[in-house]
Design an enzyme around this catalytic site. Structure first.
Site, PDB file in Angstrom:
ATOM      1  N   GLU A   1      -5.695   9.828   8.598  1.00  0.00           N
ATOM      2  CA  GLU A   1      -4.082   9.665   9.416  1.00  0.00           C
ATOM      3  C   GLU A   1      -3.886   9.882   9.935  1.00  0.00           C
ATOM      4  O   GLU A   1      -2.942   9.857  11.010  1.00  0.00           O
ATOM      5  CB  GLU A   1      -3.211  10.408   7.940  1.00  0.00           C
TER       6      GLU A   1
ATOM      7  N   TYR B   1      -0.777   8.283  -2.600  1.00  0.00           N
ATOM      8  CA  TYR B   1      -0.205   8.604  -3.878  1.00  0.00           C
ATOM      9  C   TYR B   1      -2.092   8.872  -4.596  1.00  0.00           C
ATOM     10  O   TYR B   1      -2.496   8.885  -5.570  1.00  0.00           O
ATOM     11  CB  TYR B   1      -0.900   6.837  -4.675  1.00  0.00           C
ATOM     12  N   GLY B   2      -3.090   9.176  -4.186  1.00  0.00           N
ATOM     13  CA  GLY B   2      -4.022   9.258  -4.211  1.00  0.00           C
ATOM     14  C   GLY B   2      -4.004  10.616  -4.778  1.00  0.00           C
ATOM     15  O   GLY B   2      -5.030  10.213  -5.687  1.00  0.00           O
TER      16      GLY B   2
ATOM     17  N   CYS C   1     -11.028   2.704  -1.004  1.00  0.00           N
ATOM     18  CA  CYS C   1      -9.891   2.801  -0.242  1.00  0.00           C
ATOM     19  C   CYS C   1      -9.669   2.097   0.555  1.00  0.00           C
ATOM     20  O   CYS C   1     -10.957   2.137   1.809  1.00  0.00           O
ATOM     21  CB  CYS C   1      -9.625   4.675  -0.320  1.00  0.00           C
ATOM     22  N   THR C   2      -8.439   2.545   1.088  1.00  0.00           N
ATOM     23  CA  THR C   2      -8.022   1.124   2.008  1.00  0.00           C
ATOM     24  C   THR C   2      -8.217   1.696   2.916  1.00  0.00           C
ATOM     25  O   THR C   2      -8.369   1.151   4.445  1.00  0.00           O
ATOM     26  CB  THR C   2      -7.054   1.285   2.022  1.00  0.00           C
ATOM     27  N   HIS C   3      -8.229   3.315   3.572  1.00  0.00           N
ATOM     28  CA  HIS C   3      -8.747   4.374   4.906  1.00  0.00           C
ATOM     29  C   HIS C   3      -9.713   3.857   5.274  1.00  0.00           C
ATOM     30  O   HIS C   3      -9.860   4.235   6.624  1.00  0.00           O
ATOM     31  CB  HIS C   3      -8.297   5.507   4.344  1.00  0.00           C
TER      32      HIS C   3
ATOM     33  N   CYS D   1      -3.876  -0.609  -2.282  1.00  0.00           N
ATOM     34  CA  CYS D   1      -4.133   0.294  -2.603  1.00  0.00           C
ATOM     35  C   CYS D   1      -4.759   0.052  -3.874  1.00  0.00           C
ATOM     36  O   CYS D   1      -4.754  -0.092  -4.656  1.00  0.00           O
ATOM     37  CB  CYS D   1      -2.885   1.313  -2.787  1.00  0.00           C
ATOM     38  N   ASN D   2      -6.037   1.240  -3.775  1.00  0.00           N
ATOM     39  CA  ASN D   2      -6.836   1.475  -4.888  1.00  0.00           C
ATOM     40  C   ASN D   2      -6.452   2.321  -5.526  1.00  0.00           C
ATOM     41  O   ASN D   2      -6.602   1.922  -7.286  1.00  0.00           O
ATOM     42  CB  ASN D   2      -8.201   2.205  -4.553  1.00  0.00           C
ATOM     43  N   THR D   3      -5.464   3.220  -5.562  1.00  0.00           N
ATOM     44  CA  THR D   3      -4.884   4.189  -6.278  1.00  0.00           C
ATOM     45  C   THR D   3      -3.855   3.485  -7.101  1.00  0.00           C
ATOM     46  O   THR D   3      -4.512   3.526  -8.403  1.00  0.00           O
ATOM     47  CB  THR D   3      -4.556   5.446  -5.938  1.00  0.00           C
TER      48      THR D   3
ATOM     49  N   ASP E   1       0.800  -1.238   0.073  1.00  0.00           N
ATOM     50  CA  ASP E   1       0.030  -0.155   0.203  1.00  0.00           C
ATOM     51  C   ASP E   1       1.300   1.272  -0.384  1.00  0.00           C
ATOM     52  O   ASP E   1       2.221   1.254   0.422  1.00  0.00           O
ATOM     53  CB  ASP E   1      -1.116  -0.021   1.021  1.00  0.00           C
ATOM     54  N   SER E   2       0.627   2.520  -0.436  1.00  0.00           N
ATOM     55  CA  SER E   2       0.994   3.706  -0.710  1.00  0.00           C
ATOM     56  C   SER E   2       1.213   3.881   1.131  1.00  0.00           C
ATOM     57  O   SER E   2       1.837   4.633   1.118  1.00  0.00           O
ATOM     58  CB  SER E   2       0.333   4.663  -1.006  1.00  0.00           C
TER      59      SER E   2
HETATM   60  N1  DGL Z   1      -4.347   3.678  -0.021  1.00  0.00           N
HETATM   61  C1  DGL Z   1      -4.536   4.761  -0.775  1.00  0.00           C
HETATM   62  C2  DGL Z   1      -6.310   3.961  -1.798  1.00  0.00           C
HETATM   63  O1  DGL Z   1      -6.436   3.145  -1.280  1.00  0.00           O
HETATM   64  C3  DGL Z   1      -4.873   5.864   0.162  1.00  0.00           C
HETATM   65  C4  DGL Z   1      -3.969   6.497   0.494  1.00  0.00           C
HETATM   66  C5  DGL Z   1      -3.359   7.662  -0.796  1.00  0.00           C
HETATM   67  O2  DGL Z   1      -3.777   8.190  -1.596  1.00  0.00           O
HETATM   68  O3  DGL Z   1      -2.501   7.095  -0.741  1.00  0.00           O
HETATM   69  O4  DGL Z   1      -6.485   4.329  -2.516  1.00  0.00           O
END
Ligand code: DGL
Length: 273
Positions: free
Chosen positions: A158, A42-43, A192-194, A73-75, A10-11
């Site tokens: 975060e 990363y988003g 999104c992971t969060h 990570c979705n991004t 993940d990012s």
């Molecule tokens: N992990 C990213 C996602 O799932 C979210 C955090 C980021 O923007 O890096 O898209």
């Protein structure tokens, strides 16, 4: 036969919500988790940058012995997975695999929606990539998809503000925007992971008839199916139940924040990409 841990990338910290569920479902395997905390988020980054960072991470995880990498990570799944699978993997090692979180989420949502109207919450990058609408259109052409970028949700999580009143404002605002675009939505993917950490608040502000899908459960079940369908990969996954965490940022910082996302002991090391 050589074996290695399953890698989850993940990012930053959010992928720990996915790892947590994967471990609950498949506790027998060894795992390594890599958070690119030094370069998160990363988003908001471009395609090229997300691709470059993700490829570096995948290569490193392969070098560390993994045969299977999950992009939690979705991004990264939205912007880098396809290129890595199609362009890079055949050169790096055709026997290794990289899987993302979008496809399993899309397969699942198609079975959940009754109204055939689905909502997606995601980062700006995930929404701009149109990965969800494109994947849903391939598998379920009858479904209408509406997306909403929620750029404040990751920072709220975060900064450990996801239970506070400040979060209420932004959660309500994005929900209202999404439902304003399509009032027939009956199922929403937290893309999104969060966002699973905001799920309680999201449920609180959504009409009760709308289902909210978090990816941890979906991805862990899909991984379990994948390993069952691919015994040649399953036998390359080492068992022992160990988890090692790696961060591109400071180990101390990772330990402090990771507790929000993952319950359990944290064996953390620094790693440079
Ligand atoms: N992990 C990213 C996602 O799932 C979210 C955090 C980021 O923007 O890096 O898209």
């Amino acid at each position: 036969m050589q074996q290695g841990p399953i890698a989850v990338f993940d990012s930053g910290y959010g992928g720990l919500t996915v790892l947590d569920k994967i471990r609950q479902h498949l506790p027998q395997y060894d795992y390594i988790y890599l958070g690119d905390n030094a370069r998160t988020p990363y988003g908001t980054r471009s395609f090229e940058v997300v691709y470059e960072y993700t490829l570096q991470a995948v290569q490193k995880l392969f070098d560390m012995g993994a045969y299977l990498v999950i992009l939690a990570c979705n991004t990264a799944s939205a912007k880098a997975l396809r290129s890595i699978q199609q362009r890079d993997l055949p050169h790096i090692d055709p026997a290794k695999r990289v899987l993302g979180v979008i496809r399993p989420s899309v397969e699942f949502v198609g079975k959940q929606t009754i109204s055939q109207h689905v909502g997606i919450f995601g980062t700006v990058g995930t929404v701009q990539s149109d990965s969800y609408p494109l994947e849903i259109a391939k598998l379920f052409p009858g479904i209408t998809v509406v997306q909403e970028a929620c750029p404040m949700w990751v920072p709220l999580v975060e900064n450990n503000e996801f239970e506070g009143e400040g979060a209420d404002y932004f959660v309500r605002k994005n929900i209202n925007h999404l439902l304003g675009k399509d009032s027939l939505i009956d199922t929403i993917i937290l893309g999104c992971t969060h966002y699973p950490l905001l799920e309680k608040k999201i449920q609180q502000f959504l009409p009760a008839n709308i289902k909210v899908l978090s990816q941890g459960e979906i991805v862990s079940k899909s991984l379990s199916d994948y390993l069952y369908r691919h015994p040649e990969m399953e036998e390359k996954c080492s068992t022992g139940g160990n988890v090692h965490f790696f961060t591109t940022e400071s180990v101390e910082k990772f330990r402090q924040t990771a507790g929000v996302f993952f319950k359990g002991a944290l064996n953390v090391e620094h790693l440079s990409l």
